[in-house]
Design a protein around this motif. Structure first.
Motif, mmCIF file in Angstrom:
data_model
loop_
_atom_site.group_PDB
_atom_site.id
_atom_site.type_symbol
_atom_site.label_atom_id
_atom_site.label_comp_id
_atom_site.label_asym_id
_atom_site.label_seq_id
_atom_site.Cartn_x
_atom_site.Cartn_y
_atom_site.Cartn_z
ATOM 1 N N VAL A 104 34.886 49.369 25.685
ATOM 2 C CA VAL A 104 33.584 49.701 26.270
ATOM 3 C C VAL A 104 33.220 48.774 27.424
ATOM 4 N N TYR A 105 33.845 47.599 27.501
ATOM 5 C CA TYR A 105 33.498 46.652 28.563
ATOM 6 C C TYR A 105 33.980 47.118 29.936
ATOM 7 N N GLY A 106 34.987 47.970 29.982
ATOM 8 C CA GLY A 106 35.391 48.622 31.223
ATOM 9 C C GLY A 106 35.570 47.686 32.401
ATOM 10 N N LEU A 107 34.794 47.938 33.453
ATOM 11 C CA LEU A 107 34.912 47.162 34.686
ATOM 12 C C LEU A 107 34.255 45.786 34.603
ATOM 13 N N ASN A 108 33.573 45.522 33.510
ATOM 14 C CA ASN A 108 32.933 44.220 33.334
ATOM 15 C C ASN A 108 33.996 43.115 33.353
ATOM 16 N N ALA A 109 33.894 42.181 34.284
ATOM 17 C CA ALA A 109 34.884 41.104 34.406
ATOM 18 C C ALA A 109 34.339 39.760 33.941
ATOM 19 N N PRO A 142 46.605 53.691 34.651
ATOM 20 C CA PRO A 142 45.233 54.193 34.742
ATOM 21 C C PRO A 142 44.492 53.989 33.416
ATOM 22 N N GLY A 143 43.227 53.592 33.505
ATOM 23 C CA GLY A 143 42.404 53.415 32.314
ATOM 24 C C GLY A 143 42.559 52.071 31.643
ATOM 25 N N ASP A 144 43.480 51.218 32.147
ATOM 26 C CA ASP A 144 43.718 49.924 31.530
ATOM 27 C C ASP A 144 42.873 48.843 32.202
ATOM 28 N N VAL A 145 42.768 47.695 31.552
ATOM 29 C CA VAL A 145 42.066 46.547 32.119
ATOM 30 C C VAL A 145 43.012 45.349 32.084
ATOM 31 N N THR A 146 42.782 44.388 32.970
ATOM 32 C CA THR A 146 43.720 43.271 33.079
ATOM 33 C C THR A 146 43.578 42.260 31.949
ATOM 34 N N ALA A 147 42.371 42.099 31.410
ATOM 35 C CA ALA A 147 42.185 41.057 30.395
ATOM 36 C C ALA A 147 41.046 41.407 29.448
ATOM 37 N N THR A 148 41.160 40.912 28.219
ATOM 38 C CA THR A 148 40.067 41.007 27.249
ATOM 39 C C THR A 148 39.908 39.658 26.551
#
Length: 344
Positions: free
Chosen positions: A132-137, A295-301
């Motif tokens: 849910v954090y999506g584009l939140n960096a 696509p749809g992935d994020v670099t870090a959590t």
């Protein structure tokens, strides 16, 4: 207690149900046993549960989006609490099969909420996601942050679950708690997850796909730590936050009996370091096939787990090397037994 666990044949659902049975609770498990991944693995999880909790375990094969069937089940079962873990999982699969996600994750969740409204329970705990954090960096991810920019439909459905839960908490006083799971791993895991795919490929001498040139990091959390957190949350129903203000609304709580928590490890590991850990456990080096970002992935959590710690005392305790060693031991034993049984 008598507890409904949806998605009981799934990875987390299986482990949660086993923990509840071990402490003496009765479990009514629901699962549709879909073929998103190996159905035999799901059935073997259920067989393992049945062997340890026959007298206090009932499993019903049911699609949670079948609202009438779910209501009927709750009406006759005297359920006291619900752990809702059934969902269509997978970020990338949501790009290919979006309707599967609205069916299970939106319509199915609405059916669960309605069943709990019509046959009130003490607490509904449900699975959300770090997605849910999506584009939140902003790191670490905090439940106090805004999460309005998902990058996959899967993430959007999980955010929708949180919004739907809040509306029912507000309208009907239903205690609901959402848990944003961060990359969960361990024995009996999901075959579509990276650690599972990497282990299988390395043992079979095949290349592993390493996305974004390996420049990624994940907050890997061992399944036993996750289960402990889920059970602790279950035992402490959400309540109204007296400090919550409508002029400065905190996304993680409410004036309604509603909470959202991160449940992770708060120790992100770089992807290449993660692969090195698997290689060390297996005693084999991986052949790496470097790929671009998906696509749809994020670099870090990375999970800020302070709120969950304050609420329940939750603190993860399993180092990555230890958790992966346990997974690999299970993997080798499980698939050796399957191979042996198939030869008989």
């Amino acid at each position: 207690m008598k507890i409904l666990v949806t998605g009981v044949a799934g990875f987390i659902g299986f482990h949660v149900a086993r923990a509840l049975l071990a402490r003496g609770d009765s479990v009514l498990g629901v699962d549709n046993l879909n073929d998103y991944y190996d159905v035999r693995l799901k059935r073997d999880r259920l067989a393992t549960l049945a062997a340890t909790g026959v007298s206090k375990l009932e499993v019903v094969e049911l699609d949670i989006a079948d609202a009438a069937a779910l209501r009927t089940l709750l009406a006759k079962s005297e359920i006291e609490a619900v752990v809702h873990l059934a969902a269509q999982a997978g970020v990338r699969y949501s790009l290919e099969n979006p309707h599967a996600y609205t069916h299970s994750n939106v319509n199915g969740f609405l059916a669960v909420l309605e069943a709990c409204r019509q046959h009130p329970v003490e607490h509904l705990v449900y699975a959300s996601s770090s997605s849910v954090y999506g584009l939140n960096a902003h790191m670490p991810f905090s439940v106090h942050d805004n999460v309005d920019h998902p990058v996959s439909l899967y993430a959007a459905t999980k955010k929708a679950n949180e919004l739907m839960a809040h509306s029912y908490s507000h309208l009907y006083g239903m205690p609901t708690t959402g848990l944003r799971f961060f990359t969960v791993y361990g024995p009996w895991g999901r075959p579509d997850m990276a650690y599972f795919l990497f282990t299988r490929a390395i043992l079979e001498g095949r290349p592993i796909k390493v996305f974004n040139g390996g420049e990624m990091a994940r907050d890997f959390t061992y399944i036993d730590d996750i289960v402990e957190g889920v059970v602790r949350v279950l035992d402490r129903p959400a309540v109204s936050d007296p400090a919550w203000s409508p002029t400065a609304p905190d996304p993680g709580s409410s004036c309604a009996p509603y909470r959202v928590f991160n449940i992770g490890n708060n120790q992100p590991v770089r992807l290449l370091e993660f692969i090195t850990t698997i290689e060390a456990v297996l005693g084999r080096e991986a052949v790496k096939d470097f790929q671009p970002m998906q696509p749809g992935d994020v670099t870090a959590t990375c999970a800020d787990i302070d709120a969950l710690g304050a609420w329940t005392g939750y603190r993860p305790a399993t180092p990555l090397a230890e958790g992966m060693a346990r997974f690999v031991a299970w993997y080798r034993d499980y698939y050796e037994q399957r191979e042996e049984n198939s030869r008989k």
